[in-house]
Scaffold this active site. Structure first.
Site, short mmCIF file in Angstrom:
data_model
loop_
_atom_site.label_atom_id
_atom_site.label_comp_id
_atom_site.label_asym_id
_atom_site.label_seq_id
_atom_site.Cartn_x
_atom_site.Cartn_y
_atom_site.Cartn_z
N TYR A 125 12.24 50.44 107.14
CA TYR A 125 11.84 49.08 107.48
C TYR A 125 11.12 49.11 108.83
O TYR A 125 11.67 49.60 109.82
CB TYR A 125 13.05 48.14 107.56
CG TYR A 125 12.59 46.73 107.87
CD1 TYR A 125 12.01 45.96 106.87
CD2 TYR A 125 12.66 46.21 109.16
CE1 TYR A 125 11.53 44.68 107.14
CE2 TYR A 125 12.17 44.93 109.44
CZ TYR A 125 11.60 44.18 108.43
OH TYR A 125 11.10 42.93 108.70
N ASN A 210 15.25 42.23 113.39
CA ASN A 210 15.91 41.11 114.06
C ASN A 210 17.32 40.92 113.51
O ASN A 210 17.82 41.72 112.72
CB ASN A 210 15.07 39.83 113.90
CG ASN A 210 14.91 39.43 112.44
OD1 ASN A 210 15.67 39.83 111.56
ND2 ASN A 210 13.90 38.62 112.17
N SER A 234 17.43 45.33 121.40
CA SER A 234 17.25 46.53 122.22
C SER A 234 17.75 46.30 123.64
O SER A 234 17.82 45.18 124.12
CB SER A 234 15.77 46.90 122.22
OG SER A 234 15.61 48.23 122.64
N GLN A 256 11.73 46.89 128.89
CA GLN A 256 12.74 46.55 127.91
C GLN A 256 12.79 45.05 127.66
O GLN A 256 12.89 44.60 126.53
CB GLN A 256 14.11 47.03 128.39
CG GLN A 256 15.19 46.94 127.34
CD GLN A 256 14.86 47.78 126.13
OE1 GLN A 256 14.66 48.97 126.21
NE2 GLN A 256 14.75 47.14 124.98
N HIS A 259 10.60 43.24 124.98
CA HIS A 259 10.85 43.38 123.53
C HIS A 259 11.12 42.02 122.89
O HIS A 259 10.64 41.73 121.80
CB HIS A 259 12.06 44.29 123.28
CG HIS A 259 11.68 45.72 123.04
ND1 HIS A 259 10.91 46.12 121.98
CD2 HIS A 259 11.99 46.85 123.73
CE1 HIS A 259 10.75 47.44 122.04
NE2 HIS A 259 11.39 47.89 123.08
N GLU A 323 22.02 51.72 124.89
CA GLU A 323 21.08 52.34 123.94
C GLU A 323 20.18 53.33 124.70
O GLU A 323 20.05 54.49 124.33
CB GLU A 323 20.24 51.24 123.29
CG GLU A 323 19.17 51.77 122.35
CD GLU A 323 18.18 50.70 121.92
OE1 GLU A 323 17.46 50.96 120.94
OE2 GLU A 323 18.10 49.63 122.56
N HIS A 324 19.54 52.84 125.75
CA HIS A 324 18.69 53.68 126.62
C HIS A 324 19.33 53.72 128.01
O HIS A 324 19.65 52.67 128.56
CB HIS A 324 17.29 53.09 126.78
CG HIS A 324 16.58 52.83 125.49
ND1 HIS A 324 16.54 51.57 124.90
CD2 HIS A 324 15.88 53.64 124.67
CE1 HIS A 324 15.83 51.63 123.78
NE2 HIS A 324 15.42 52.87 123.61
N ASP A 357 10.21 56.29 123.79
CA ASP A 357 9.85 55.30 122.78
C ASP A 357 8.66 55.75 121.94
O ASP A 357 8.52 55.33 120.80
CB ASP A 357 9.50 53.96 123.46
CG ASP A 357 10.73 53.12 123.74
OD1 ASP A 357 11.82 53.47 123.27
OD2 ASP A 357 10.59 52.10 124.45
N GLU A 411 53.98 67.25 97.23
CA GLU A 411 53.37 65.92 97.12
C GLU A 411 53.62 65.28 95.75
O GLU A 411 53.17 64.17 95.49
CB GLU A 411 51.87 66.00 97.38
CG GLU A 411 51.53 66.26 98.85
CD GLU A 411 50.06 66.12 99.18
OE1 GLU A 411 49.75 65.97 100.37
OE2 GLU A 411 49.21 66.16 98.25
N HIS A 416 48.09 69.55 89.85
CA HIS A 416 47.36 70.31 90.86
C HIS A 416 47.95 71.72 90.97
O HIS A 416 47.22 72.72 91.03
CB HIS A 416 47.47 69.62 92.23
CG HIS A 416 46.53 68.47 92.42
ND1 HIS A 416 46.62 67.32 91.70
CD2 HIS A 416 45.48 68.30 93.28
CE1 HIS A 416 45.67 66.48 92.08
NE2 HIS A 416 44.96 67.06 93.04
#
Length: 427
Positions: A125, A210, A234, A256, A259, A323-324, A357, A411, A416
């Site tokens: 996207y 968004n 961001s 930043q 944005h 984030e950054h 970036d 168990e 098994h």
């Protein structure tokens, strides 16, 4: 402008570091409705939502070869060269992320290994809107190609005239993506998650967006479609001491803030003078920005925090989990070693976030909203799943057989245990 907070107590940190909060209940209800409509009505719903949300008529959802070809001529040679340089650096950095797994003999006759397999179908996207992020195509398509994904599709919202940004089309074809669709928002996520008559269904969805896109990604995950990570607005955090350049710090914070109105900017410093000089410099630089209204709005949620020393600065930054994270300090590499929570770090006075970036080579699709405490950014691994393999010889089965039988019977899982016993008895 930024709020300046001096020497906050630790009990105040949680409130101080809160991200902007939005009411998600009404948002989720409308996104659920969009997902339902696309699932039920496919292409028709996508075209209807394009009219409602994007105010555009989209007769054909798929971008044609002719559209791609004509777009190539609209991109300047200078921009093409810049995109090619970025692609080369991103390829160089991501190519070394593919390592063949060794076969491990855990005990004689018991051999285990992992096989890396590309996720066959992935959807990317790419936001359009106020800033068409063609750079994100590089960040997602390059590692997808390196991983070996067989089908890579791309969805992006059209402009008011029904066209797709020329740089987006150029970058997509440069990366070998030919299936490009004119749809955006939550409806694009729905199309990739469930498939429509035109858009194929994928197994994992990547890319920022968004709040509607983010909500849609988290909702389709409940239906078994994987996503790269939860990613919200961001954000950047700058750590700075008295050696930082306030002109550079101001530029980073504003890069930043532009944005969008929900972006978050945080400055943490041991120097009050640096904070004051940066604030003055931001005022100066903001006035010259084309997106100054957006940036100014984002700065209303932003803070500059004065702390007592480097240890406190590191603790505060690890609590925030940016984030950054830009570390504009004299001993940046030493500080970086002590950072445990960040999406991506930028060290020294000459490493702006903008470098990562676009073109340094690292990936810019990163965890936001504190998710850096538990998530990594996108890498080749994001496009790969690992299948574990084991092969036992008769000797190996004898070596672990008794332990497996004992554990299975403890168990209460007799079948098994029998899967081991029957083999032992046959020899």
């Amino acid at each position: 402008m930024m709020q300046i907070v001096k020497h906050p107590k630790k009990v105040e940190w949680a409130k101080l570091l809160q991200r902007p909060v939005m009411d998600s209940s009404s948002l989720e209800a409308s996104v659920k409705n969009i997902l339902f409509e696309v699932k039920a009505n496919g292409d028709e719903a996508l075209k209807r939502f394009a009219t409602i949300f994007d105010k555009v008529s989209v007769p054909e959802l798929q971008v044609t070869e002719a559209e791609i070809t004509s777009a190539l001529a609209l991109v300047s040679n200078e921009l093409k060269e810049a995109i090619q340089l970025a692609k080369k650096n991103i390829e160089t950095f991501h190519a070394i992320q593919t390592t063949a797994a060794a076969k491990i003999e855990t005990m004689p006759g018991v051999v285990c290994w992992r096989k890396a397999v590309a996720i066959e179908k992935v959807g990317l996207y790419i936001p359009g809107g106020t800033a068409p992020l063609f750079s994100t195509i590089l960040m997602l398509a390059v590692p997808a190609k390196i991983a070996g994904c067989k089908e890579i599709i791309l969805c992006t919202p059209p402009a008011k005239d029904g066209s797709i940004n020329a740089a987006i089309l150029y970058t997509a074809q440069l990366c070998g993506i030919t299936k490009i669709y004119k749809t955006g928002g939550a409806q694009a996520i729905a199309a990739m998650a469930y498939g429509t008559e035109t858009i194929p269904q994928v197994y994992k969805i990547f890319g920022p967006g968004n709040q509607y896109v983010t909500a849609a990604k988290q909702l389709v995950q409940k239906d078994g479609v994987a996503i790269d990570m939860p990613a919200g607005p961001s954000e950047v955090c700058v750590m700075a001491d008295e050696t930082a350049n306030p002109v550079f710090v101001a530029a980073d914070l504003l890069s930043q803030a532009e944005h969008g109105v929900d972006s978050q900017v945080l400055l943490v410093s041991t120097s009050e003078q640096l904070i004051n000089n940066t604030a003055a410099e931001m005022d100066k630089q903001l006035g010259a920005l084309p997106r100054k209204e957006l940036a100014a709005k984002a700065l209303e949620n932003s803070k500059a925090v004065l702390v007592n020393n480097v240890d406190e600065m590191i603790e505060l930054v690890n609590t925030y989990a940016a984030e950054h994270l830009i570390i504009s300090c004299s001993n940046d590499e030493v500080i970086a070693e002590r950072i445990t929570n960040a999406g991506s770090m930028f060290l020294g006075n000459y490493s702006p976030e903008s470098a990562g970036d676009y073109a340094s080579g690292t990936n810019h699709t990163l965890p936001t909203n504190g998710y850096a405490r538990a998530y990594s950014g996108v890498s080749v691994d994001s496009f790969v799943k690992k299948i574990t393999v084991q092969k036992l010889s008769l000797e190996g089965l004898k070596n672990i057989g008794k332990a497996v039988v004992t554990m299975a019977e403890a168990e209460g899982l007799q079948a098994h245990a029998n899967a081991i016993k029957k083999r032992m008895e046959s020899k």
